[in-house]
Design a protein around this motif. Structure first.
Motif, short mmCIF file in Angstrom:
data_model
loop_
_atom_site.label_atom_id
_atom_site.label_comp_id
_atom_site.label_asym_id
_atom_site.label_seq_id
_atom_site.Cartn_x
_atom_site.Cartn_y
_atom_site.Cartn_z
N ASN A 402 -4.01 -37.35 -18.63
CA ASN A 402 -4.75 -36.17 -19.88
C ASN A 402 -3.77 -35.76 -20.45
N VAL A 403 -2.97 -34.81 -19.78
CA VAL A 403 -2.04 -34.40 -20.47
C VAL A 403 -1.00 -34.81 -20.68
N MET A 404 -0.81 -35.39 -20.15
CA MET A 404 0.07 -36.62 -20.99
C MET A 404 -0.29 -37.25 -22.02
N GLY A 405 -1.24 -37.92 -22.31
CA GLY A 405 -1.79 -38.22 -23.83
C GLY A 405 -1.59 -37.61 -24.80
N ASP A 406 -2.13 -36.26 -24.72
CA ASP A 406 -1.64 -35.19 -25.44
C ASP A 406 0.04 -35.17 -25.54
N MET A 407 0.70 -35.13 -24.59
CA MET A 407 2.26 -35.54 -25.48
C MET A 407 3.00 -36.45 -26.03
N THR A 408 2.04 -37.39 -25.69
CA THR A 408 2.40 -39.23 -26.43
C THR A 408 1.89 -38.35 -27.71
N VAL A 409 1.01 -37.77 -27.41
CA VAL A 409 0.58 -37.56 -29.42
C VAL A 409 1.33 -36.86 -30.02
N SER A 410 1.36 -36.18 -29.38
CA SER A 410 1.94 -35.38 -30.14
C SER A 410 3.43 -35.85 -30.78
N ALA A 411 4.43 -36.07 -29.60
CA ALA A 411 5.80 -37.38 -30.16
C ALA A 411 6.03 -38.11 -31.27
N ILE A 412 4.09 -38.87 -31.83
CA ILE A 412 4.25 -40.14 -31.88
C ILE A 412 4.24 -39.18 -33.46
N LEU A 413 3.06 -38.31 -33.52
CA LEU A 413 3.19 -37.26 -34.62
C LEU A 413 4.83 -36.94 -35.14
N ASP A 414 5.36 -36.76 -34.63
CA ASP A 414 6.50 -35.90 -35.45
C ASP A 414 7.39 -37.16 -35.88
N GLY A 415 6.98 -38.23 -35.58
CA GLY A 415 7.40 -39.32 -36.79
C GLY A 415 8.96 -39.68 -35.76
N LYS A 416 9.31 -41.28 -36.22
CA LYS A 416 10.14 -41.99 -35.59
C LYS A 416 12.07 -41.33 -35.82
N GLN A 417 11.44 -40.29 -37.02
CA GLN A 417 13.31 -39.59 -37.39
C GLN A 417 13.27 -38.18 -36.86
N ARG A 418 13.95 -37.70 -36.15
CA ARG A 418 13.83 -36.20 -35.70
C ARG A 418 14.25 -35.30 -36.87
N GLN A 419 12.76 -34.56 -37.24
CA GLN A 419 13.08 -33.25 -38.26
C GLN A 419 14.11 -32.22 -37.60
N LEU A 420 14.89 -31.85 -38.82
CA LEU A 420 15.49 -30.53 -37.45
C LEU A 420 14.45 -29.32 -37.47
N LEU A 421 14.24 -28.29 -36.80
CA LEU A 421 13.95 -26.95 -37.27
C LEU A 421 14.72 -26.42 -38.18
N PRO A 422 13.95 -25.03 -38.46
CA PRO A 422 14.55 -24.00 -39.55
C PRO A 422 15.79 -23.75 -38.03
N ALA A 423 16.10 -22.80 -37.05
CA ALA A 423 17.28 -22.43 -37.05
C ALA A 423 17.87 -23.58 -36.05
N GLU A 424 18.29 -24.94 -36.98
CA GLU A 424 18.70 -25.44 -35.87
C GLU A 424 19.41 -25.75 -37.37
N GLU A 425 19.36 -26.01 -38.54
CA GLU A 425 19.22 -25.66 -39.89
C GLU A 425 20.85 -25.17 -39.99
N LEU A 426 20.30 -23.93 -39.31
CA LEU A 426 21.00 -22.52 -39.83
C LEU A 426 22.05 -22.42 -39.36
N THR A 427 22.21 -23.17 -37.62
CA THR A 427 23.37 -23.41 -37.32
C THR A 427 24.67 -24.45 -37.87
N LEU A 428 23.52 -25.62 -38.18
CA LEU A 428 24.49 -26.10 -38.54
C LEU A 428 25.17 -25.93 -40.03
N GLN A 429 24.67 -25.00 -40.27
CA GLN A 429 24.59 -24.26 -41.80
C GLN A 429 26.35 -23.79 -41.80
#
Length: 432
Positions: A402-429
């Motif tokens: 059941n929990v693995m199913g919740d994790m799977t849904v979250s991962a698929i909703l996040d998309g095929k391309q990773r979108q950087l989190l704000p903290a990661e964007e600041l680090t790159l800048q």
């Protein structure tokens, strides 16, 4: 004013439920052997039969709680879930496809391995109880109840589903209208449904606390009267369920591989804490904060994706429970020598979907909604007692799925391309 001292809980409350069941199982086997192990003395027959009384009472309580639990769970989910339009449609599609896949995998494994053929039990004396078949027009006519409360009294699953969906959709629409108009009249009803739902869950906790006593009684009676023959099929059933859950886990990993930027290896490594917690607690609700934290911090999903998949999706997404309940229906039918036709298995699919929604995130809660799945195809619910002796272990396995199913849904909703989190964007800048 001095604060009252916290009194230590009784010893039996400090022992985990699974350990209580395991102890009850061992003591029951020893008692069953002492009472004859299949060759009981005639003078002990009355006492042996009375051992099943606690189990019968627990099953009656589970049947009584099943219909209000599912009705209130569906209404509560419709009233309280906050789902954005486009993401909501995608979430609904993912949840439905995952649950359908789980049930179909369970039915496929149960039909191929046929674990119930490893043992036999006497068929129930009331043969009419297991003679239901699928009549599409009769099913359509029976869908609308004669009275609103009748499905609750009769444990009629199809009518209950109709009522839950009708009231859930209407109440959610009224809430949306009032929210747009700035009104709050719906709050009283929403709070009332939430309070009733929590009350049913609390009563359910009381009933589940008696499960070790039920296990002791039914196992002792079965061993005393029939020996260990009936438990051969249970061993095959455990293997079949574990095979089906493994296949469902492989299905999740394939969906993550093709539908998300997260690799299956990173997915399993990042979610290991959540999966182990789910297995150890047998509660998806208790695991929810750990799952949410793992999605954000260890796997790196966006907050919106983690919230929809873990916090919202967990109310509807109980694939392991749906798989288990579908397999349980086929297993009991096989043990009794009853052939469930494809139309009857279709009814099992439909009722398992809604029963899994109503399964609360607490240990052994699947036993409650299983009574409705059995009733839908005319299987005698008293044979659920056979599953109680192994449910404590399988419950942990299906909770992890059941929990693995919740994790799977979250991962698929996040998309095929990773979108950087704000903290990661600041680090790159800053590095640039």
């Amino acid at each position: 004013m001095e604060k009252p001292e916290n009194k230590p809980r009784p010893l039996w409350q400090r022992i985990p439920l699974y350990l209580q069941i395991l102890i009850a199982l061992i003591v029951a086997v020893l008692l069953g052997i002492a009472l004859g192990a299949g060759q009981p003395s005639p003078s002990n027959i009355v006492f042996i039969n009375n051992l099943a009384i606690p189990c019968n009472l627990v099953l009656k309580a589970l049947r009584a709680l099943a219909t209000p639990l599912i009705l209130l769970a569906v209404l509560h989910a419709f009233m309280t879930a906050t789902i954005p339009g486009r993401s909501g449609r995608r979430l609904a599609t993912l949840l439905i496809t995952n649950t359908l896949a789980a049930i179909l995998i369970g039915l496929l494994v149960a039909n191929v391995l046929q674990p119930g053929r490893w043992g036999r039990l006497a068929a129930p004396s009331d043969a009419s109880e297991v003679s239901k078949t699928l009549d599409p027009w009769g099913l359509l006519q029976d869908m609308v109840p004669e009275a609103v409360l009748k499905p609750l009294v009769d444990n009629n699953v199809i009518q209950l589903i109709f009522l839950a969906l009708a009231f859930g959709i209407v109440l959610r629409g009224l809430k949306a209208e009032q929210t747009a108009q700035g009104k709050t009249d719906y709050l009283a009803l929403e709070q009332g449904i939430t309070l009733l739902f929590e009350a049913v869950i609390r009563i359910l906790h009381w009933v589940i606390a008696l499960v070790p006593l039920a296990v002791f009684g039914i196992v002792a009676k079965t061993v005393a009267l029939q020996g260990f023959e009936p438990f051969k099929a249970l061993g095959a059933f455990i293997v079949a369920v574990l095979v089906a859950l493994f296949l469902q886990g492989c299905y999740y990993l394939s969906r993550v591989y093709f539908g998300s930027w997260v690799s299956p290896q990173h997915f399993l490594a990042g979610g290991s804490d959540a999966l182990l917690t789910a297995f150890s607690t047998a509660s998806s609700t208790a695991t929810m904060p750990i799952t949410y934290q793992a999605m954000l911090e260890k796997i790196g999903l966006r907050e919106a994706s983690a919230s929809l998949g873990v916090l919202v999706g967990s109310n509807f997404n109980n694939d392991g429970t749906a798989l288990y309940e579908a397999m349980s229906a086929l297993f009991v039918a096989q043990v009794l020598g009853i052939n469930l036709s494809l139309p009857q298995q279709f009814i099992v699919v439909i009722t398992s979907i809604f029963a899994s929604v109503g399964a609360a995130g607490i240990p052994e809660a699947g036993l409650v909604t299983m009574t409705l799945v059995f009733s839908a195809v005319g299987l005698p619910t008293q044979y659920i007692a056979l599953l109680i002796s192994v449910d404590w272990f399988l419950d942990r396995c299906r909770t992890a799925i059941n929990v693995m199913g919740d994790m799977t849904v979250s991962a698929i909703l996040d998309g095929k391309q990773r979108q950087l989190l704000p903290a990661e964007e600041l680090t790159l800048q800053s590095e640039e």
